[in-house]
Scaffold this motif. Structure first.
Motif, PDB file in Angstrom:
ATOM      1  N   GLY A  54       0.834  -1.202   0.000  1.00  0.00           N
ATOM      2  CA  GLY A  54       0.000   0.000   0.000  1.00  0.00           C
ATOM      3  C   GLY A  54       0.864   1.246   0.000  1.00  0.00           C
ATOM      4  O   GLY A  54       0.631   2.198  -0.761  1.00  0.00           O
ATOM      5  N   TYR A  55       1.904   1.262   0.831  1.00  0.00           N
ATOM      6  CA  TYR A  55       2.793   2.420   0.912  1.00  0.00           C
ATOM      7  C   TYR A  55       3.555   2.614  -0.402  1.00  0.00           C
ATOM      8  O   TYR A  55       3.640   3.729  -0.913  1.00  0.00           O
ATOM      9  N   ALA A  56       4.092   1.518  -0.958  1.00  0.00           N
ATOM     10  CA  ALA A  56       4.876   1.623  -2.197  1.00  0.00           C
ATOM     11  C   ALA A  56       4.026   2.197  -3.335  1.00  0.00           C
ATOM     12  O   ALA A  56       4.491   3.032  -4.115  1.00  0.00           O
ATOM     13  N   ALA A  57       2.767   1.762  -3.401  1.00  0.00           N
ATOM     14  CA  ALA A  57       1.882   2.263  -4.453  1.00  0.00           C
ATOM     15  C   ALA A  57       1.539   3.736  -4.220  1.00  0.00           C
ATOM     16  O   ALA A  57       1.571   4.552  -5.144  1.00  0.00           O
ATOM     17  N   LEU A  58       1.231   4.090  -2.974  1.00  0.00           N
ATOM     18  CA  LEU A  58       0.842   5.463  -2.651  1.00  0.00           C
ATOM     19  C   LEU A  58       1.996   6.444  -2.857  1.00  0.00           C
ATOM     20  O   LEU A  58       1.823   7.511  -3.463  1.00  0.00           O
ATOM     21  N   MET A  59       3.186   6.110  -2.357  1.00  0.00           N
ATOM     22  CA  MET A  59       4.302   7.033  -2.415  1.00  0.00           C
ATOM     23  C   MET A  59       4.711   7.324  -3.858  1.00  0.00           C
ATOM     24  O   MET A  59       5.043   8.459  -4.206  1.00  0.00           O
ATOM     25  N   ARG A  60       4.632   6.312  -4.700  1.00  0.00           N
ATOM     26  CA  ARG A  60       5.010   6.496  -6.100  1.00  0.00           C
ATOM     27  C   ARG A  60       3.975   7.352  -6.828  1.00  0.00           C
ATOM     28  O   ARG A  60       4.321   8.273  -7.567  1.00  0.00           O
ATOM     29  N   TYR A  61       2.706   7.059  -6.596  1.00  0.00           N
ATOM     30  CA  TYR A  61       1.619   7.775  -7.275  1.00  0.00           C
ATOM     31  C   TYR A  61       1.572   9.236  -6.845  1.00  0.00           C
ATOM     32  O   TYR A  61       1.470  10.150  -7.658  1.00  0.00           O
ATOM     33  N   LEU A  62       1.654   9.473  -5.538  1.00  0.00           N
ATOM     34  CA  LEU A  62       1.596  10.848  -5.041  1.00  0.00           C
ATOM     35  C   LEU A  62       2.786  11.673  -5.537  1.00  0.00           C
ATOM     36  O   LEU A  62       2.668  12.883  -5.736  1.00  0.00           O
ATOM     37  N   TYR A  63       3.918  11.023  -5.739  1.00  0.00           N
ATOM     38  CA  TYR A  63       5.112  11.732  -6.229  1.00  0.00           C
ATOM     39  C   TYR A  63       4.957  12.072  -7.712  1.00  0.00           C
ATOM     40  O   TYR A  63       5.153  13.220  -8.118  1.00  0.00           O
ATOM     41  N   GLU A  64       4.594  11.062  -8.496  1.00  0.00           N
ATOM     42  CA  GLU A  64       4.525  11.250  -9.954  1.00  0.00           C
ATOM     43  C   GLU A  64       3.337  12.112 -10.389  1.00  0.00           C
ATOM     44  O   GLU A  64       3.463  12.935 -11.287  1.00  0.00           O
ATOM     45  N   GLU A  65       2.201  11.945  -9.729  1.00  0.00           N
ATOM     46  CA  GLU A  65       0.995  12.683 -10.133  1.00  0.00           C
ATOM     47  C   GLU A  65       0.813  14.001  -9.396  1.00  0.00           C
ATOM     48  O   GLU A  65       0.209  14.927  -9.924  1.00  0.00           O
ATOM     49  N   ASP A 124      -8.695  10.434  -5.464  1.00  0.00           N
ATOM     50  CA  ASP A 124      -8.061   9.817  -6.628  1.00  0.00           C
ATOM     51  C   ASP A 124      -6.883   8.932  -6.205  1.00  0.00           C
ATOM     52  O   ASP A 124      -6.756   7.790  -6.656  1.00  0.00           O
ATOM     53  N   ALA A 125      -6.064   9.413  -5.301  1.00  0.00           N
ATOM     54  CA  ALA A 125      -4.923   8.628  -4.843  1.00  0.00           C
ATOM     55  C   ALA A 125      -5.383   7.390  -4.086  1.00  0.00           C
ATOM     56  O   ALA A 125      -4.847   6.294  -4.257  1.00  0.00           O
ATOM     57  N   ILE A 126      -6.376   7.565  -3.241  1.00  0.00           N
ATOM     58  CA  ILE A 126      -6.907   6.449  -2.462  1.00  0.00           C
ATOM     59  C   ILE A 126      -7.513   5.380  -3.389  1.00  0.00           C
ATOM     60  O   ILE A 126      -7.289   4.175  -3.190  1.00  0.00           O
ATOM     61  N   SER A 127      -8.240   5.819  -4.399  1.00  0.00           N
ATOM     62  CA  SER A 127      -8.815   4.859  -5.372  1.00  0.00           C
ATOM     63  C   SER A 127      -7.706   4.095  -6.077  1.00  0.00           C
ATOM     64  O   SER A 127      -7.798   2.883  -6.280  1.00  0.00           O
ATOM     65  N   HIS A 128      -6.668   4.832  -6.452  1.00  0.00           N
ATOM     66  CA  HIS A 128      -5.547   4.203  -7.154  1.00  0.00           C
ATOM     67  C   HIS A 128      -4.957   3.069  -6.312  1.00  0.00           C
ATOM     68  O   HIS A 128      -4.713   1.970  -6.822  1.00  0.00           O
ATOM     69  N   VAL A 129      -4.749   3.328  -5.045  1.00  0.00           N
ATOM     70  CA  VAL A 129      -4.136   2.318  -4.176  1.00  0.00           C
ATOM     71  C   VAL A 129      -5.080   1.119  -3.988  1.00  0.00           C
ATOM     72  O   VAL A 129      -4.654  -0.033  -4.051  1.00  0.00           O
ATOM     73  N   SER A 130      -6.367   1.407  -3.780  1.00  0.00           N
ATOM     74  CA  SER A 130      -7.340   0.311  -3.643  1.00  0.00           C
ATOM     75  C   SER A 130      -7.323  -0.561  -4.888  1.00  0.00           C
ATOM     76  O   SER A 130      -7.287  -1.793  -4.805  1.00  0.00           O
ATOM     77  N   GLY A 131      -7.317   0.110  -6.033  1.00  0.00           N
ATOM     78  CA  GLY A 131      -7.342  -0.631  -7.288  1.00  0.00           C
ATOM     79  C   GLY A 131      -6.080  -1.435  -7.537  1.00  0.00           C
ATOM     80  O   GLY A 131      -6.138  -2.591  -7.973  1.00  0.00           O
ATOM     81  N   GLU A 132      -4.957  -0.838  -7.219  1.00  0.00           N
ATOM     82  CA  GLU A 132      -3.701  -1.492  -7.564  1.00  0.00           C
ATOM     83  C   GLU A 132      -3.310  -2.615  -6.601  1.00  0.00           C
ATOM     84  O   GLU A 132      -2.847  -3.673  -7.023  1.00  0.00           O
ATOM     85  N   VAL A 133      -3.502  -2.413  -5.311  1.00  0.00           N
ATOM     86  CA  VAL A 133      -3.036  -3.420  -4.354  1.00  0.00           C
ATOM     87  C   VAL A 133      -4.098  -3.845  -3.340  1.00  0.00           C
ATOM     88  O   VAL A 133      -3.787  -4.574  -2.390  1.00  0.00           O
ATOM     89  N   ASP A 134      -5.336  -3.369  -3.535  1.00  0.00           N
ATOM     90  CA  ASP A 134      -6.434  -3.816  -2.676  1.00  0.00           C
ATOM     91  C   ASP A 134      -6.214  -3.478  -1.194  1.00  0.00           C
ATOM     92  O   ASP A 134      -6.456  -4.306  -0.306  1.00  0.00           O
TER      93      ASP A 134
END
Lengths: 257, 257, 257, 257
Positions: free
Chosen positions: A167-178, A205-215
């Motif tokens: 969850g952290y790896a997905a969030l940190m990358r998305y929040l940085y890039e987007e 949007d970030a929260i949805s991304h994380v749910s979608g990517e890693v549940d």
């Protein structure tokens, strides 16, 4: 609009030191790293800043409120009490991402992280006291919805850890890039991020991304203030609102509204 | 064949404590967590064990060499010096993964992590001193090939951090699911894993997986011993061999050969 | 009969280090000294020893239960985590006084405390594990009778401090010259002494001496054990007996009776 | 003329806490006390104050430069990270002695040191920022002339310790009774005192008194400044002058000259 002051703290010549003349005991390295980080927490926290352990040999801090003299005192104190010294680069920008790029450049320009001759560098751009406002820092505090009921009390400790780590790896990358934000795992199931002036839709949007990517299902409290502590405490209270209201995103009202 | 003794250390009732009566200052929580971890490093390290900060409120340790009395002394010492107490579950198995499942069960059976009445639990299966062998523990020490040249001196500190974080997240999940191993980021660009008796092909396979999935190139040194310290120090030396020889996997010879 | 193992821990070349290249910040020296002492407390305490801060650059410990390897591990750990290193001399004798003379000689023979080339000395006489008995260590725990009612809540903090300091100075000198004992102020109004096998009359005599010389009234609990911790905990309980019974000297019964 | 701001830091209800439900392990109490003191050194030192370990459950600090908010932050931080809390009384006066009497009264008025209901008191008289001058604090830094040659390298460690202890006991009492000063042993052979505006003859007189009474020969460096750090660093440099010149008393010139 935010203006985030970021400091990059880097231990001088650490790689070589850890294996010279031979590899040092791992538990001693862990002890040294953790206690150095704890000291920085207290020293930077004294002026209402936040510091994140990050990689331990490289630590990132939100230092709105600390001037050059404050940084120098911390450097001197560490040099007096540890077998290593630190270099510090400072950057200030509306975007935390850009501020960190600038902070890193201060050190890279001076020399390699493993250059034995490069020690105790201190430079960069401090946000002048007279220019500070209560909108400067935006902090977002995320955690996993009902982690104890969903994970801690139900599956083994490493399964829980994997979920939080993914969850952290997905969030940190998305929040940085987007969203040009810098996110840090701070223990438990908590992630704290330094963001530019993001609105609720960006967080949803970030929260949805994380749910979608890693549940993994997150909620977030967002706060604003002149310092990391002020913004961060507001964010903690907003996160408590999520718990009480069953909402995913809560934000304390600010002048930007 | 390995026999790994794993201890799960869990702070009692920590979630509620951090927000009662109100949310506590973040830098103080970080200081407390880091210093508690540092103390455990020294206490567990005294008997040649390793402990990993993991989530800070839940920490995982390889405790071959520590008996029940050793665990009790650590618990008492923490209770005397911190505003929180800890519970400890112990498991022993050829598979580190299974040992941790057993350790977690000790605590889950006793009560919730957020049950104010569940404190200072201590139980589980200690590997008897008379049954210990020099093959009990296998430690693998990974790092990123030339991280300073590739990342630290070239891109900004968060880009470097993202690369290491993605690499760790991919490695820890794969090693757990495919090889029953427990992997931990320990700072810098280093990951230490407690493994069952894996051979070189398993490590080459894990390294390939990480390169393919997130484009981060790792090398690894593997060691064996009766304790985490013995195996870990052998692994550090093997990793130095990777650096000198330009190889990806190096292993110190053991009785299993 | 007692057999006390004493270790003298001396920071190498500390005087010159504190003023090179210039005098270092006093609060940093105090922090380093106190944290080094705290670490020794935990490391020596792990094996049931006691260590006293004494002069901070020179610290005296009762180390029955620690062998040479235990001492080496402590030295290595300090060298890995502090900007200074320590030398250790060990002595064992029925008389704590003689044991310390022997321990000091180990260091003085090797070189000056301010000789930059003399570092990490380790030598002397460890009491063999097979020769240890439950009579080896006698610990006496003194405190001021009703210090809170007599001083702390009534006169200013420095008046109280002077009384305790004069009481300690008188006691430590008398117990050393008359009874070969080593006494240490440990905070509050408490003094802990390592003694040869003294009987009640010796303690009553020391207490009378202090009352007469500086008008400070002490009580004492005395314990015996194979280690400083065992003897010291027995002494603490005996001291509680003084409080309950209104007596001046209490001793836990031992095999010597 | 000096204006010394003194803070008395007292651990709440410590005596009872150390023996409830039973006496706690001595090494853990020593560790807690020392680390609490070390934290105060860093926190008070951040604003250029000095704090002395004194009795550990009662600690005296020279806090010119710290306002009420600074004191509150320290109290909160300790409450978040330790199993005990502290009360603080503040006093300001030309005489350090009087300032401490006032500081003590703040706590004694609120309740007993062992009153379980009296916690985290904070009150007293802070020296307003606008009234501070570079003459406010006078610090005297004493040490024993050639302690290494005379004692450390020649007699056993306890003989050296007795000499320093007797010297300190004589000096602290005399400076308090004759010159309203507060003196503290700070490790090694060093004593630091907070004094009113004393001149050289007063110091020569104190040094003679100690030589005559206990045959211990001291030298002293004296400094002045708006804070303990400023005055103390000047005193350290003056002490170096004693070493170079072979003199007994050295003082840095100030506006009072």
């Amino acid at each position: 609009m935010t203006t985030t002051q970021i400091t990059l703290v880097q231990i001088d010549n650490y790689g070589p030191w850890t294996v010279t003349p031979e590899p040092r005991r791992e538990v001693d390295l862990q002890t040294l790293q953790s206690r150095l980080y704890a000291d920085l927490c207290q020293q930077i926290g004294r002026e209402d800043g936040y510091v994140f352990f990050t990689r331990f040999d490289n630590m990132i801090a939100v230092t709105n409120g600390l001037d050059r003299a404050d940084h120098e005192l911390i450097q001197e104190s560490i040099d007096n009490r540890y077998p290593v010294s630190v270099s510090m680069g400072i950057g200030s920008d509306a975007s935390p991402r850009t501020a960190l790029v600038d902070a890193t450049e201060v050190l890279q320009t001076a020399g390699s992280a493993q250059d034995g001759a490069r020690t105790e560098i201190l430079g960069g751009e401090v946000l002048p006291e007279g220019e500070r406002t209560t909108e400067d820092v935006q902090i977002a505090h995320f955690d996993v919805i009902d982690v104890t009921g969903t994970y801690t009390d139900r599956v083994d400790a490493f399964e829980t850890f994997i979920a939080i780590e993914q969850g952290y790896a997905a969030l940190m990358r998305y929040l940085y890039e987007e969203h040009d934000s810098l996110s840090f795992f701070v223990g438990g199931d908590n992630v704290i991020a330094a963001c530019p002036g993001l609105s609720e839709p960006s967080y949803e949007d970030a929260i949805s991304h994380v749910s979608g990517e890693v549940d993994v299902d997150l909620q977030v409290g967002v706060g604003r203030g002149s310092s990391a502590h002020d913004a961060g405490m507001a964010a903690k209270h907003a996160l408590e609102e999520c718990r009480h209201n069953g909402t995913r995103v809560e934000r304390t009202a600010t002048a930007d509204d």
